[in-house]
Design an enzyme around this catalytic site. Structure first.
Site, PDB file in Angstrom:
ATOM      1  N   CYS A   1      42.426  43.278  43.387  1.00 41.08           N
ATOM      2  CA  CYS A   1      41.813  44.004  44.513  1.00 41.08           C
ATOM      3  C   CYS A   1      41.338  45.378  44.057  1.00 41.08           C
ATOM      4  O   CYS A   1      40.269  45.846  44.477  1.00 41.08           O
ATOM      5  CB  CYS A   1      42.792  44.143  45.672  1.00 41.08           C
ATOM      6  SG  CYS A   1      42.964  42.678  46.708  1.00 41.08           S
TER       7      CYS A   1
ATOM      8  N   HIS B   1      42.303  33.518  40.699  1.00 40.50           N
ATOM      9  CA  HIS B   1      41.344  33.794  39.626  1.00 40.50           C
ATOM     10  C   HIS B   1      41.121  32.523  38.833  1.00 40.50           C
ATOM     11  O   HIS B   1      42.053  31.783  38.543  1.00 40.50           O
ATOM     12  CB  HIS B   1      41.836  34.916  38.718  1.00 40.50           C
ATOM     13  CG  HIS B   1      43.258  34.785  38.278  1.00 40.50           C
ATOM     14  ND1 HIS B   1      44.325  35.089  39.095  1.00 40.50           N
ATOM     15  CD2 HIS B   1      43.795  34.357  37.120  1.00 40.50           C
ATOM     16  CE1 HIS B   1      45.453  34.871  38.463  1.00 40.50           C
ATOM     17  NE2 HIS B   1      45.159  34.402  37.257  1.00 40.50           N
TER      18      HIS B   1
HETATM   19  P1  AMP Z   1      47.613  34.037  35.327  1.00 39.92           P
HETATM   20  O1  AMP Z   1      48.759  34.019  34.349  1.00 39.92           O
HETATM   21  O2  AMP Z   1      46.943  32.706  35.518  1.00 39.92           O
HETATM   22  O3  AMP Z   1      48.007  34.702  36.633  1.00 39.92           O
HETATM   23  O4  AMP Z   1      46.493  34.930  34.642  1.00 39.92           O
HETATM   24  C1  AMP Z   1      46.471  36.320  34.742  1.00 39.92           C
HETATM   25  C2  AMP Z   1      45.520  36.787  33.678  1.00 39.92           C
HETATM   26  O5  AMP Z   1      45.154  38.124  33.967  1.00 39.92           O
HETATM   27  C3  AMP Z   1      46.104  36.758  32.255  1.00 39.92           C
HETATM   28  O6  AMP Z   1      45.295  35.936  31.418  1.00 39.92           O
HETATM   29  C4  AMP Z   1      46.052  38.218  31.856  1.00 39.92           C
HETATM   30  O7  AMP Z   1      45.760  38.394  30.485  1.00 39.92           O
HETATM   31  C5  AMP Z   1      44.955  38.766  32.749  1.00 39.92           C
HETATM   32  N1  AMP Z   1      45.033  40.197  32.997  1.00 39.92           N
HETATM   33  C6  AMP Z   1      46.120  40.915  33.362  1.00 39.92           C
HETATM   34  N2  AMP Z   1      45.808  42.218  33.493  1.00 39.92           N
HETATM   35  C7  AMP Z   1      44.485  42.322  33.207  1.00 39.92           C
HETATM   36  C8  AMP Z   1      43.571  43.416  33.148  1.00 39.92           C
HETATM   37  N3  AMP Z   1      43.940  44.665  33.432  1.00 39.92           N
HETATM   38  N4  AMP Z   1      42.280  43.153  32.802  1.00 39.92           N
HETATM   39  C9  AMP Z   1      41.891  41.893  32.503  1.00 39.92           C
HETATM   40  N5  AMP Z   1      42.713  40.819  32.549  1.00 39.92           N
HETATM   41  C10 AMP Z   1      43.988  41.030  32.887  1.00 39.92           C
HETATM   42 ZN    ZN Z   2      44.129  41.077  45.624  1.00 41.93          ZN
END
Ligand code: AMP
Ligand code: ZN
Length: 115
Positions: A8, A101
């Protein structure tokens, strides 16, 4: 916007990721911990916590996630070779960010079934 939700904050511009695509409803940006040569995330700007929270009213929005995924995959040069899309739902699947996502991974081959 949900309090303390990382995605968000990206959608509102409070935190600035490496943006690859943006429109009124969708944001795509590079994953900070890439699992493939190409790894980006596509998120709706509105907060939806998990896939379990999807309602019929979100159907068009989910379609737009895939349209953005396809567009950025093409721009990244992985459309022809192929790529994988994944949306993890809840802890058993490995979800760690509680705002839906779509992962898009490409630039290498992937095993099936997944581990
Ligand atoms: P999930 O484990 O499916 O919830 O994926 C979350 C994803 O968000 C992981 O692949 C993380 O590497 C990614 N992530 C977490 N923080 C960030 C950030 N600040 N910018 C870009 N990706 C992120
Ligand atoms: Zn959100």
């Amino acid at each position: 916007m949900a309090d303390d939700c990382l995605f968000c904050k990206m959608a509102s511009g409070e935190i600035k990721p490496d943006i690859l695509y943006e429109d009124d409803e969708i944001l795509a940006f590079s994953d900070i911990n890439p699992q493939a040569p190409v790894h980006f995330l596509v998120v709706p700007k509105r907060h939806i916590t998990t896939l379990n929270d999807l309602e019929a009213e979100h159907a068009n929005l989910v379609g737009k996630l895939y349209l953005a995924a396809k567009r950025v995959a093409d721009e990244k040069g992985v459309a022809q070779g192929g790529y994988r899309t994944v949306m993890n739902c809840n802890t058993d699947a490995g979800q760690t960010v509680w705002h839906i996502h779509l992962h898009v991974l490409g630039g290498r081959t992937f095993t099936w079934p997944p581990g």
